[in-house]
Design a protein around this motif. Structure first.
Motif, PDB file in Angstrom:
ATOM      1  N   VAL A   9      67.641  67.013  19.355  1.00  0.00           N
ATOM      2  CA  VAL A   9      67.563  68.324  18.706  1.00  0.00           C
ATOM      3  C   VAL A   9      67.543  69.467  19.717  1.00  0.00           C
ATOM      4  O   VAL A   9      66.780  69.447  20.683  1.00  0.00           O
ATOM      5  CB  VAL A   9      66.324  68.402  17.777  1.00  0.00           C
ATOM      6  N   TRP A  10      68.405  70.430  19.468  1.00  0.00           N
ATOM      7  CA  TRP A  10      68.434  71.673  20.243  1.00  0.00           C
ATOM      8  C   TRP A  10      68.202  72.849  19.299  1.00  0.00           C
ATOM      9  O   TRP A  10      68.691  72.830  18.163  1.00  0.00           O
ATOM     10  CB  TRP A  10      69.810  71.881  20.901  1.00  0.00           C
ATOM     11  N   LYS A  11      67.448  73.837  19.766  1.00  0.00           N
ATOM     12  CA  LYS A  11      67.382  75.112  19.051  1.00  0.00           C
ATOM     13  C   LYS A  11      67.637  76.211  20.069  1.00  0.00           C
ATOM     14  O   LYS A  11      66.881  76.376  21.029  1.00  0.00           O
ATOM     15  CB  LYS A  11      66.009  75.304  18.391  1.00  0.00           C
ATOM     16  N   ILE A  12      68.738  76.889  19.861  1.00  0.00           N
ATOM     17  CA  ILE A  12      69.166  77.909  20.830  1.00  0.00           C
ATOM     18  C   ILE A  12      69.186  79.273  20.154  1.00  0.00           C
ATOM     19  O   ILE A  12      69.778  79.436  19.090  1.00  0.00           O
ATOM     20  CB  ILE A  12      70.567  77.556  21.395  1.00  0.00           C
ATOM     21  N   TYR A  13      68.471  80.215  20.749  1.00  0.00           N
ATOM     22  CA  TYR A  13      68.479  81.592  20.245  1.00  0.00           C
ATOM     23  C   TYR A  13      69.274  82.464  21.194  1.00  0.00           C
ATOM     24  O   TYR A  13      69.255  82.260  22.406  1.00  0.00           O
ATOM     25  CB  TYR A  13      67.050  82.149  20.169  1.00  0.00           C
ATOM     26  N   ILE A  20      68.286  81.632  24.902  1.00  0.00           N
ATOM     27  CA  ILE A  20      67.014  80.921  25.078  1.00  0.00           C
ATOM     28  C   ILE A  20      67.110  79.523  24.481  1.00  0.00           C
ATOM     29  O   ILE A  20      67.404  79.361  23.294  1.00  0.00           O
ATOM     30  CB  ILE A  20      65.860  81.678  24.377  1.00  0.00           C
ATOM     31  N   HIS A  21      66.896  78.529  25.325  1.00  0.00           N
ATOM     32  CA  HIS A  21      66.830  77.152  24.821  1.00  0.00           C
ATOM     33  C   HIS A  21      65.391  76.874  24.395  1.00  0.00           C
ATOM     34  O   HIS A  21      64.585  76.389  25.165  1.00  0.00           O
ATOM     35  CB  HIS A  21      67.281  76.159  25.901  1.00  0.00           C
ATOM     36  N   SER A  22      65.122  77.205  23.140  1.00  0.00           N
ATOM     37  CA  SER A  22      63.766  77.058  22.643  1.00  0.00           C
ATOM     38  C   SER A  22      63.405  75.578  22.514  1.00  0.00           C
ATOM     39  O   SER A  22      62.262  75.182  22.748  1.00  0.00           O
ATOM     40  CB  SER A  22      63.681  77.766  21.297  1.00  0.00           C
ATOM     41  N   LEU A  23      64.378  74.751  22.141  1.00  0.00           N
ATOM     42  CA  LEU A  23      64.228  73.287  22.186  1.00  0.00           C
ATOM     43  C   LEU A  23      65.477  72.730  22.836  1.00  0.00           C
ATOM     44  O   LEU A  23      66.590  73.108  22.473  1.00  0.00           O
ATOM     45  CB  LEU A  23      64.074  72.697  20.778  1.00  0.00           C
ATOM     46  N   ALA A  24      65.311  71.843  23.807  1.00  0.00           N
ATOM     47  CA  ALA A  24      66.456  71.302  24.527  1.00  0.00           C
ATOM     48  C   ALA A  24      66.435  69.780  24.475  1.00  0.00           C
ATOM     49  O   ALA A  24      65.600  69.142  25.116  1.00  0.00           O
ATOM     50  CB  ALA A  24      66.467  71.799  25.972  1.00  0.00           C
ATOM     51  N   ASN A  25      67.304  69.235  23.669  1.00  0.00           N
ATOM     52  CA  ASN A  25      67.471  67.789  23.592  1.00  0.00           C
ATOM     53  C   ASN A  25      66.169  67.033  23.297  1.00  0.00           C
ATOM     54  O   ASN A  25      65.776  66.138  24.032  1.00  0.00           O
ATOM     55  CB  ASN A  25      68.092  67.270  24.887  1.00  0.00           C
ATOM     56  N   ILE A  26      65.533  67.407  22.205  1.00  0.00           N
ATOM     57  CA  ILE A  26      64.249  66.800  21.832  1.00  0.00           C
ATOM     58  C   ILE A  26      64.459  65.544  20.979  1.00  0.00           C
ATOM     59  O   ILE A  26      65.178  65.560  19.984  1.00  0.00           O
ATOM     60  CB  ILE A  26      63.397  67.820  21.038  1.00  0.00           C
ATOM     61  N   LEU A  49      59.401  73.925  17.321  1.00  0.00           N
ATOM     62  CA  LEU A  49      59.411  72.499  17.015  1.00  0.00           C
ATOM     63  C   LEU A  49      58.800  72.234  15.637  1.00  0.00           C
ATOM     64  O   LEU A  49      59.374  71.508  14.813  1.00  0.00           O
ATOM     65  CB  LEU A  49      58.648  71.739  18.113  1.00  0.00           C
ATOM     66  N   ILE A  50      57.658  72.863  15.360  1.00  0.00           N
ATOM     67  CA  ILE A  50      57.001  72.680  14.054  1.00  0.00           C
ATOM     68  C   ILE A  50      57.898  73.196  12.932  1.00  0.00           C
ATOM     69  O   ILE A  50      58.019  72.587  11.879  1.00  0.00           O
ATOM     70  CB  ILE A  50      55.638  73.422  14.027  1.00  0.00           C
ATOM     71  N   ARG A  51      58.554  74.339  13.177  1.00  0.00           N
ATOM     72  CA  ARG A  51      59.408  74.912  12.123  1.00  0.00           C
ATOM     73  C   ARG A  51      60.657  74.064  11.876  1.00  0.00           C
ATOM     74  O   ARG A  51      61.142  73.968  10.754  1.00  0.00           O
ATOM     75  CB  ARG A  51      59.805  76.353  12.475  1.00  0.00           C
ATOM     76  N   VAL A  52      61.163  73.427  12.945  1.00  0.00           N
ATOM     77  CA  VAL A  52      62.329  72.557  12.773  1.00  0.00           C
ATOM     78  C   VAL A  52      61.910  71.260  12.071  1.00  0.00           C
ATOM     79  O   VAL A  52      62.589  70.787  11.158  1.00  0.00           O
ATOM     80  CB  VAL A  52      63.022  72.282  14.134  1.00  0.00           C
ATOM     81  N   ILE A  53      60.753  70.705  12.467  1.00  0.00           N
ATOM     82  CA  ILE A  53      60.251  69.492  11.791  1.00  0.00           C
ATOM     83  C   ILE A  53      60.038  69.785  10.306  1.00  0.00           C
ATOM     84  O   ILE A  53      60.387  68.984   9.441  1.00  0.00           O
ATOM     85  CB  ILE A  53      58.914  69.018  12.414  1.00  0.00           C
ATOM     86  N   GLU A 208      53.387  66.687  25.569  1.00  0.00           N
ATOM     87  CA  GLU A 208      53.292  67.984  26.226  1.00  0.00           C
ATOM     88  C   GLU A 208      54.681  68.591  26.309  1.00  0.00           C
ATOM     89  O   GLU A 208      55.645  67.915  26.655  1.00  0.00           O
ATOM     90  CB  GLU A 208      52.699  67.788  27.631  1.00  0.00           C
ATOM     91  N   ILE A 209      54.758  69.880  25.968  1.00  0.00           N
ATOM     92  CA  ILE A 209      56.053  70.555  25.976  1.00  0.00           C
ATOM     93  C   ILE A 209      56.007  71.751  26.927  1.00  0.00           C
ATOM     94  O   ILE A 209      54.983  72.433  27.021  1.00  0.00           O
ATOM     95  CB  ILE A 209      56.471  70.964  24.537  1.00  0.00           C
ATOM     96  N   ALA A 210      57.104  71.965  27.653  1.00  0.00           N
ATOM     97  CA  ALA A 210      57.234  73.135  28.522  1.00  0.00           C
ATOM     98  C   ALA A 210      58.696  73.541  28.532  1.00  0.00           C
ATOM     99  O   ALA A 210      59.570  72.680  28.697  1.00  0.00           O
ATOM    100  CB  ALA A 210      56.761  72.813  29.937  1.00  0.00           C
ATOM    101  N   ASP A 211      58.954  74.815  28.335  1.00  0.00           N
ATOM    102  CA  ASP A 211      60.338  75.323  28.333  1.00  0.00           C
ATOM    103  C   ASP A 211      61.268  74.506  27.436  1.00  0.00           C
ATOM    104  O   ASP A 211      62.411  74.229  27.809  1.00  0.00           O
ATOM    105  CB  ASP A 211      60.892  75.357  29.767  1.00  0.00           C
ATOM    106  N   GLY A 212      60.768  74.105  26.284  1.00  0.00           N
ATOM    107  CA  GLY A 212      61.631  73.463  25.296  1.00  0.00           C
ATOM    108  C   GLY A 212      61.905  71.983  25.514  1.00  0.00           C
ATOM    109  O   GLY A 212      62.677  71.386  24.760  1.00  0.00           O
ATOM    110  N   THR A 213      61.282  71.400  26.557  1.00  0.00           N
ATOM    111  CA  THR A 213      61.465  69.953  26.745  1.00  0.00           C
ATOM    112  C   THR A 213      60.122  69.266  26.928  1.00  0.00           C
ATOM    113  O   THR A 213      59.144  69.885  27.355  1.00  0.00           O
ATOM    114  CB  THR A 213      62.351  69.612  27.968  1.00  0.00           C
ATOM    115  N   PHE A 214      60.069  67.983  26.612  1.00  0.00           N
ATOM    116  CA  PHE A 214      58.825  67.236  26.759  1.00  0.00           C
ATOM    117  C   PHE A 214      58.567  66.921  28.224  1.00  0.00           C
ATOM    118  O   PHE A 214      59.480  66.563  28.967  1.00  0.00           O
ATOM    119  CB  PHE A 214      58.879  65.936  25.946  1.00  0.00           C
ATOM    120  N   VAL A 215      57.320  67.091  28.605  1.00  0.00           N
ATOM    121  CA  VAL A 215      56.896  66.792  29.974  1.00  0.00           C
ATOM    122  C   VAL A 215      56.505  65.317  30.010  1.00  0.00           C
ATOM    123  O   VAL A 215      55.770  64.851  29.157  1.00  0.00           O
ATOM    124  CB  VAL A 215      55.672  67.652  30.351  1.00  0.00           C
ATOM    125  N   GLN A 216      57.018  64.596  30.975  1.00  0.00           N
ATOM    126  CA  GLN A 216      56.714  63.153  31.063  1.00  0.00           C
ATOM    127  C   GLN A 216      55.302  62.932  31.583  1.00  0.00           C
ATOM    128  O   GLN A 216      54.894  63.547  32.530  1.00  0.00           O
ATOM    129  CB  GLN A 216      57.718  62.442  31.970  1.00  0.00           C
TER     130      GLN A 216
END
Ligand code: ADP
Ligand code: ADP
Length: 216
Positions: A9-13, A20-26, A49-53, A208-216
């Protein structure tokens, strides 16, 4: 059994020239009956992320599955039905109707104004003063009443965006523990976002999320 599954999932504004890549390949899934916390700083993409879910926004790319149904790109009418049947929202700020007391705020979204069910729900969130008006409630009390209201339609999942953002530490922990208790006793699936490290440590599936991607 996954209630929610996000696939690439990507959300780009776009703000003028600015992208802005609000979500990048989630890729993310929420198992039935689980308690999940999405942790990240302000601006990291939690609300998106919550709004897309919750199908409040369509992903720019990728798929959103709700209970095995490809729902991310459904037309508004069909999306509204999935939202109505499956998803309970708890937003920051309690959004109670100011002129209605606690009990009335709970019966409002019901088709049959079932007072007994409303009382049961208030009991589940530990709120006994049925006649209290929103202005007479503490922020934390208001949050619990709005949680009871979010449970009215017996949804599959409760999505809570920063439900403790405006609460003091003790109240925040108390509220999260109530959510966790309902997750255990009512088999309620819960997803919570927070930017508070302490809250993120209270248990459950943490991502954990940062800059639209999950932190490992
Ligand atoms: P968080 O909930 O973690 O604070 P958000 O999901 O609200 O993060 O925002 C993530 C990023 O996407 C931020 O840079 C924010 O400015 C941007 N953003 C969110 N919603 C919109 C929108 N409707 N239009 C443009 N940019 C947005
Ligand atoms: P939070 O910090 O709780 O995630 P925000 O203040 O980031 O909430 O977002 C609140 C609303 O403003 C959201 O509906 C979001 O889509 C919108 N929004 C956020 N950032 C931007 C932006 N840069 N441009 C336009 N709208 C935005």
């Amino acid at each position: 059994n996954n209630i929610v599954m996000l696939e690439d999932v990507w959300k780009i504004y776009k703000n003028g020239e600015h992208v802005i890549h609000s979500l990048a390949n989630i890729n993310y899934s929420v198992e039935e009956g689980s308690f999940s916390i999405i942790y990240g700083p302000s601006g990291s993409g939690k609300s998106t992320l919550i709004r897309v879910i919750g199908l409040l926004e369509k992903p720019t790319m990728g798929k959103v599955w709700i209970k095995g149904k490809n729902s991310g790109k459904l037309a508004q009418k069909k999306r509204n039905i999935v939202i109505r049947d499956e998803i309970g929202f708890l937003f920051q700020g309690s959004n109670l109707i100011p002129t209605l007391n606690a009990l009335e705020n709970i019966t409002l979204p019901m088709l049959n104004s079932d007072k007994n069910l409303a009382k049961k729900l208030l009991e589940k969130v530990g709120f006994s003063d049925h006649k209290k008006l929103p202005k007479e409630m503490s922020i934390e009390e208001g949050r619990r009443v709005s949680l009871a209201r979010a449970m009215v339609n017996n949804h599959s999942i409760i999505l809570a965006d920063e439900p403790t953002g405006d609460l003091h530490t003790a109240d925040s922990e108390k509220f999260i523990k109530i959510l966790q208790e309902l997750n255990r006793t009512e088999d309620l699936t819960v997803v919570v976002t927070t930017n508070n490290r302490n809250i993120s440590k209270l248990g459950g599936n943490l991502i954990e999320i940062a800059d639209g991607t999950f932190v490992q």
